[in-house]
Structure formats: C-alpha cells, structure tokens
Design a protein around this motif. Structure first.
Motif, short mmCIF file in Angstrom:
data_model
loop_
_atom_site.label_atom_id
_atom_site.label_comp_id
_atom_site.label_asym_id
_atom_site.label_seq_id
_atom_site.Cartn_x
_atom_site.Cartn_y
_atom_site.Cartn_z
N UNK A 246 10.39 -9.35 2.67
CA UNK A 246 9.34 -8.90 1.63
C UNK A 246 9.20 -9.73 0.18
N UNK A 247 8.16 -9.97 -0.21
CA UNK A 247 8.08 -10.35 -1.77
C UNK A 247 6.84 -9.88 -2.31
N UNK A 248 7.14 -9.34 -3.63
CA UNK A 248 6.04 -8.74 -4.38
C UNK A 248 6.16 -8.85 -5.80
N UNK A 249 5.23 -8.27 -6.66
CA UNK A 249 5.56 -7.95 -8.09
C UNK A 249 6.31 -6.68 -7.88
N UNK A 250 7.18 -6.63 -8.91
CA UNK A 250 8.62 -5.52 -8.97
C UNK A 250 7.92 -3.95 -8.95
N UNK A 251 6.92 -3.84 -9.69
CA UNK A 251 6.54 -2.62 -9.53
C UNK A 251 5.74 -2.24 -8.10
N UNK A 252 5.01 -3.17 -7.68
CA UNK A 252 4.44 -2.98 -6.31
C UNK A 252 5.56 -2.89 -5.34
N UNK A 253 6.66 -3.61 -5.34
CA UNK A 253 7.75 -3.71 -4.14
C UNK A 253 8.43 -2.23 -4.53
N UNK A 254 8.82 -1.93 -5.56
CA UNK A 254 9.41 -0.55 -5.83
C UNK A 254 8.67 0.39 -5.29
N UNK A 255 7.46 0.62 -5.77
CA UNK A 255 6.66 1.94 -5.42
C UNK A 255 5.60 1.66 -4.17
N UNK A 256 5.33 0.56 -3.69
CA UNK A 256 4.59 0.37 -2.58
C UNK A 256 5.10 -0.55 -1.53
N UNK A 257 6.60 -0.51 -1.26
CA UNK A 257 6.80 -1.48 -0.22
C UNK A 257 6.44 -1.12 1.03
N UNK A 258 6.42 -2.49 2.15
CA UNK A 258 5.68 -2.17 3.17
C UNK A 258 6.78 -2.32 4.36
N UNK A 259 7.91 -3.09 4.13
CA UNK A 259 8.70 -3.34 5.14
C UNK A 259 9.90 -2.40 5.13
N UNK A 260 10.14 -2.04 6.71
CA UNK A 260 11.28 -1.02 6.59
C UNK A 260 12.65 -1.32 6.20
N UNK A 261 12.83 -2.35 5.98
CA UNK A 261 14.23 -2.72 5.36
C UNK A 261 14.17 -2.52 3.93
N UNK A 262 13.12 -2.96 3.30
CA UNK A 262 12.96 -2.79 1.73
C UNK A 262 12.76 -1.40 1.39
N UNK A 263 12.04 -0.34 2.48
CA UNK A 263 12.29 0.93 2.11
C UNK A 263 13.63 1.51 2.25
N UNK A 264 14.58 0.87 2.94
CA UNK A 264 15.67 1.58 3.16
C UNK A 264 16.49 1.37 1.71
N UNK A 265 16.24 0.02 1.34
CA UNK A 265 17.01 -0.51 0.32
C UNK A 265 16.40 0.42 -1.09
N UNK A 266 15.06 0.66 -1.22
CA UNK A 266 14.70 1.67 -2.11
C UNK A 266 15.08 3.21 -2.03
#
Ligand code: SF4
Length: 337
Positions: A246-266
């Motif tokens: 996953x790759x996105x703007x920082x705010x977008x990644x932290x508050x609107x992540x879509x990938x299950x791995x990113x969601x687990x990190x957040x």
C-alpha cells in the motif's frame, strides 16, 4: 551519459519530475545449495515508487520485509537484480556512481556500529570532505567540521573526542553530520531512531525536519514503527515480504488504509490520550512472516490474512490505484473496508 539513458516518462501526478524513482526494482540474493543448485532470497520483488524533491517518503514494514534493502539498492550499495533506478531524470541503474555519491547519502540505524571507534568525531566528519576534496585548506576543513557539528546541535569542543564518549543520540547526530558533510540532496534514513530511547527519538526526528527545511533535502525514511514514520512523512509506503502492498499520502494511509496488513500495523499504534477510545480494534496477525526464500504463491500476505481465499493463493494481486495517489495490492478491497 547518453540521451538514451535519460528517462522519458518521469512525470508524476503533480506534473513535476521526481528526484528519485524506482521502476520494477528487484533485489534477489543467491543462496548456494549444494554444488550446482542456487536459490534466491527475493528481498525486493518488483517495487515501484517515486519521491519528489523536498518530500519525505516513509517506508514501513516488519523486519525482513525488504525496506532496508530497497534503500541500499537505490544508492547502489547493492547492484539491483532487475528494474531501473532514476535520479533527477537520469537512469542510474548501471552508471558509475562516483558523481552521485555526493548527492545521495545514508544515515545508518546503529550509531554505535557505524562510527569508527578509533577516529575522532572531527575526522569522522572530515573523511567525506577529504574523499570528495571539498576543502582547499586545513582551516577550511576545520571550519566546515565545526559548522556541521553546530548544524546537528553539537559544538567545536566535540571535534577532538571519540565516539565512546558520546550518548546514542549524540552519536546519531554525528552520523547525520557525516552524511551532511558532502552537501547531499537525498538521504536514505535507514531506521535512524530505532536504536534510540523514545525521549531522544523525537529530538532527532525534529532535527531531520529542520534540516530538510533549511537544506531542501529529500528523504526516504525507513522504519519498522509506523508511529515514527507518520510524523515525518508526506507519503508512506508499506512493504510486506519484498512487495509494496500500500502507498498513500500519510493522512490517507493512517486514517483510510485499505490493505489488511496496513490496517493491522495502524491498529498497533499506541493512542497517547487514554480518554480517547480507539474506533477500530487491535488486529493481531497470526503466525510469522514466511521466509522470502519460499514466499507463498499468489498474495504473499495470504498465510496471515483473515480474508484470504482461493483466488489469493492462485493469483498475485496487482498494485493498483484505488483513490487519488492511493495504491494497494489486494483482490478483495471491497470486502475489507
Ligand atoms: Fe488478503 Fe487476499 Fe487481499 Fe492478499 S489479496 S491481502 S490474501 S484478501
């Protein structure tokens, strides 16, 4: 360099040329098995991204996911197995790096191991000045060293001391001064605060930000801890087992992540205010990261993903744009949000 080596298609979505870009970057390390057999650790496998001038791209993921190898391959400390690396519009995948060494620097993770214990701080910082012949006299060399020490919050008295006389935070300041000695444009910050106490981490990150503003630096900021990266990064890329997921703007990644791995990190980021309740639950992943020698078929995250199905085992998901400047690699995003 020939015109052929110049990249022709280097316009990003903001209409500007990136300072650094990698396209389909691969870094495989051979492992011998017996006399004739070789297998490969696919440390970085088909990774593409760009970093604009003056921008900080954070790169996160668990240990062994390929983020450090990505940073080192961009600097050609490792020769890439495949793909292309561009710097300021030039293809540098196979060129002699001498003229780029000044522009592209690295700050290492371990401030204890990365400084020669037998050299004074002045000589550690002076070494790149000597290599690149950046001072015409001893006086100029000394002035440059003192100015660099002051830039990182140290002073002239520190120049004659040895690394063992310094704290971890001070040593990392020396490591940063050494990287700045050649007046670089781009710095790979390879887990630069991971070995430091939490109280010191914030000071060093603030210093990276101030130096960026003052010197117009561009960073690839590598860390395993998303809570560190989110403060300093404009955009964030998440790696898993050699792939960008996953790759996105920082705010977008932290508050609107879509990938299950990113969601687990957040979900693992601590909430500073105990009165603030977390809207999403902590997601604990089952199992360990599989070996990059023998990654799972299809989606590499499938052995730990709660949404995995047959398609995930059979087909590798494409890294595709799911929103403006927001990319992710997953077959079932609609199930996950
Ligand atoms: Fe999970 Fe399948 Fe998406 Fe991979 S492709 S993250 S296994 S749902």
């Amino acid at each position: 360099m020939s015109d052929m080596a110049k990249t022709e298609n280097m316009i990003n979505n903001k209409g500007t040329h990136p300072l650094v870009e990698v396209k389909n970057l691969k870094q495989y390390f051979p492992i011998s098995e017996g006399l004739f057999k070789k297998r490969y650790v696919k440390a970085v496998d088909d990774v593409s991204f760009y970093i604009n001038k003056g921008e900080t791209l954070g790169l996160v993921g668990e240990s062994g996911c390929g983020k450090t190898t990505t940073g080192r391959t961009i600097l050609r400390l490792y020769e890439p197995t495949g793909g292309r690396i561009f710097y300021d519009g030039q293809d540098i995948t196979h060129v002699d790096m001498m003229s780029y060494r000044r522009k592209m620097q690295i700050v290492f993770q371990d401030p204890y191991a990365s400084l020669n214990p037998r050299m004074t701080i002045g000589d550690i910082i002076g070494e790149p000045i000597d290599i690149h012949k950046l001072a015409s006299s001893k006086k100029e060399r000394r002035e440059k060293i003192i100015s660099l020490l002051e830039k990182v919050g140290l002073n002239s008295e520190h120049a004659n001391r040895f690394p063992h006389e310094f704290s971890g935070g001070q040593r990392q300041r020396v490591g940063i001064a050494r990287a700045l000695a050649v007046d670089p444009e781009f710095i790979v910050c390879d887990e630069p605060v991971s070995a430091l106490d939490v109280s010191i981490q914030a000071q060093i990150i603030n210093m990276f930000e101030e130096l960026q503003e003052e010197m117009g630096l561009t960073y690839l900021f590598i860390a395993h801890d998303l809570s560190v990266v989110k403060h300093i990064s404009d955009r964030i890329g998440v790696m898993y087992l050699g792939k960008l997921v996953e790759l996105a703007d920082s705010y977008e990644l932290v508050f609107h992540s879509v990938h299950p791995y990113t969601k687990s990190l957040i979900s693992a980021i601590p909430i500073p205010d105990p009165n603030t309740s977390r809207t999403s639950k902590r997601i604990i992943l089952e199992g360990d990261v599989p070996s990059p020698l023998n990654p799972p078929s299809g989606c590499r995250f499938r052995t730990r993903c709660p949404y995995a199905d047959k398609l995930c085992a059979e087909e590798e998901p494409k890294f595709r744009e799911v929103g403006s400047g927001h990319f992710a690699a997953c077959h079932h995003l609609e199930k996950i949000s």
